[in-house]
Design a protein around this motif. Structure first.
Motif, short mmCIF file in Angstrom:
data_model
loop_
_atom_site.label_atom_id
_atom_site.label_comp_id
_atom_site.label_asym_id
_atom_site.label_seq_id
_atom_site.Cartn_x
_atom_site.Cartn_y
_atom_site.Cartn_z
N VAL A 4 4.80 -7.98 -0.32
CA VAL A 4 4.62 -6.64 -0.89
C VAL A 4 5.02 -5.58 0.14
O VAL A 4 4.54 -5.61 1.28
N GLU A 5 5.89 -4.68 -0.26
CA GLU A 5 6.26 -3.57 0.63
C GLU A 5 5.26 -2.44 0.44
O GLU A 5 5.09 -1.92 -0.66
N VAL A 6 4.60 -2.05 1.52
CA VAL A 6 3.63 -0.97 1.48
C VAL A 6 4.25 0.28 2.10
O VAL A 6 4.70 0.25 3.25
N ALA A 47 7.48 -6.00 -9.30
CA ALA A 47 6.57 -4.91 -8.93
C ALA A 47 5.98 -5.20 -7.55
O ALA A 47 4.79 -5.45 -7.40
N ALA A 48 6.83 -5.20 -6.54
CA ALA A 48 6.41 -5.67 -5.21
C ALA A 48 6.30 -4.56 -4.19
O ALA A 48 6.55 -4.75 -3.01
N SER A 49 5.93 -3.36 -4.62
CA SER A 49 5.74 -2.27 -3.66
C SER A 49 4.50 -1.47 -4.05
O SER A 49 4.11 -1.42 -5.22
N LEU A 50 3.90 -0.86 -3.05
CA LEU A 50 2.69 -0.07 -3.25
C LEU A 50 2.76 1.13 -2.32
O LEU A 50 3.04 0.99 -1.13
N ALA A 60 -5.18 5.90 -2.78
CA ALA A 60 -5.45 6.77 -1.64
C ALA A 60 -6.57 6.18 -0.79
O ALA A 60 -7.60 5.74 -1.31
N LEU A 61 -6.36 6.18 0.52
CA LEU A 61 -7.37 5.81 1.50
C LEU A 61 -7.78 7.10 2.17
O LEU A 61 -7.03 7.66 2.97
N ASN A 80 -2.35 -1.94 -12.45
CA ASN A 80 -1.51 -2.58 -11.44
C ASN A 80 -2.36 -3.58 -10.63
O ASN A 80 -3.31 -3.19 -9.96
N PRO A 81 -2.04 -4.88 -10.67
CA PRO A 81 -2.85 -5.86 -9.95
C PRO A 81 -2.84 -5.66 -8.44
O PRO A 81 -3.76 -6.10 -7.75
N LEU A 82 -1.82 -5.00 -7.92
CA LEU A 82 -1.79 -4.74 -6.49
C LEU A 82 -2.92 -3.80 -6.06
O LEU A 82 -3.40 -3.87 -4.93
N LEU A 83 -3.35 -2.92 -6.98
CA LEU A 83 -4.41 -1.97 -6.65
C LEU A 83 -5.74 -2.68 -6.50
O LEU A 83 -6.49 -2.43 -5.55
N ARG A 84 -6.07 -3.54 -7.45
CA ARG A 84 -7.35 -4.24 -7.39
C ARG A 84 -7.43 -5.09 -6.13
O ARG A 84 -8.46 -5.13 -5.45
#
Length: 283
Positions: free
Chosen positions: A118-120, A88-91, A142-143, A267-271
């Motif tokens: 991580v691929e953003v 799970a290496a993309s955001l 979302a930013l 998703n830990p990438l979000l935190r």
């Protein structure tokens, strides 16, 4: 000493107010207060001075805040490394197309340093969707800017920007040091389609129904002012053509820069993204 309790304490220590911290954590105040009191019992020291005006950190609280941030940061790194190892290496990040933001540039640099694996992916949206595709499932986070309907979302404020009236530089009102909304009452405003989030649409029209051209993107707003003398609002400090002026509005609430995700998304990438964003926009 649980990570969750440390996270509670850090929220209170950063907000210096139990009510604001509870709102940030999406919980009620009584269990938050009990958790912090239990933490004080566990460490054997008072961490906060409490008063009617809010709270301040004791020396022990200041020491714990530094250590707690370090521990929580390490825990997030572990979660992200596990997520990357699990594939799970993309955001996908939704960004509102309202111009360049130095805070966003700092965030991108900090995120690359922290999570180089991580691929953003970036998805830019126009001004008619303040959640940047979040509700439609097009992005993970979302930013963006508020206000908008936050039902079902977790929203964290990063910064609050004063706003001003956007005018053509040769407009008589552009010579003023500041304006009030009443000064613009009889002018034509650029406005968003009726299908746009009502809270968002109302804010950017100064709380009143307006007449004027319907726009969807920043350049359409700019051209409406340049060609037709239409007025509208923008955050102060935005880069605009020299032919335009932005005059501060004294009776408008600031525009909130926020990061938003779907409530309950684990998703830990979000935190980690939210934590890095908070630090980047604090600089």
């Amino acid at each position: 000493m649980e990570l969750r309790t440390l996270r509670y304490f850090v929220a209170v220590a950063e907000e210096l107010h139990f009510g604001r911290a509870a709102a940030r954590l999406h919980m009620s105040q009584p269990p938050l207060s009990r958790a912090v009191k239990q933490l004080e019992t566990d460490v054997g020291a008072a961490l906060l001075y409490r008063s009617a005006a809010g709270v301040t950190l004791t020396p022990a609280g200041a020491a714990l805040l530094d250590e707690a941030r370090t521990l929580l940061d390490q825990a997030e790194r572990v979660r992200v490394r596990v997520a990357v190892a699990a594939g799970a290496a993309s955001l996908t990040v939704g960004i509102l197309g309202d111009g360049n933001d130095r805070g966003a540039a700092r965030l991108a640099a900090a995120y690359r340093r922290r999570h180089p694996g991580v691929e953003v992916r970036i998805r830019e949206t126009d001004l008619t969707d303040p959640t940047c595709g979040l509700r439609a499932g097009l992005v993970d986070i979302a930013l963006t800017r508020g206000p908008f309907d936050e039902t079902g979302l977790t929203v964290r404020e990063l910064r609050a920007d004063p706003v001003g009236a956007v005018l053509r530089a040769d407009d008589p009102l552009a010579r003023h040091d500041h304006l009030e909304l009443a000064d613009l009452a009889n002018r034509r405003w650029f406005r968003f389609p009726d299908s746009t989030d009502p809270l968002w649409r109302t804010y950017w029209n100064g709380g009143e129904p307006r007449e004027g051209p319907v726009v969807r993107a920043v350049q359409e707003c700019v051209q409406a002012v340049l060609w037709n003398g239409t007025v509208g609002m923008a955050p102060l400090g935005h880069d605009l053509p020299a032919e335009l002026a932005v005059v501060p509005l004294t009776d408008m609430a600031p525009s909130r820069v926020v990061v938003a995700s779907n409530e309950g998304d684990a998703n830990p990438l979000l935190r980690s993204f939210v934590q890095i964003a908070t630090a980047a926009y604090r600089e």
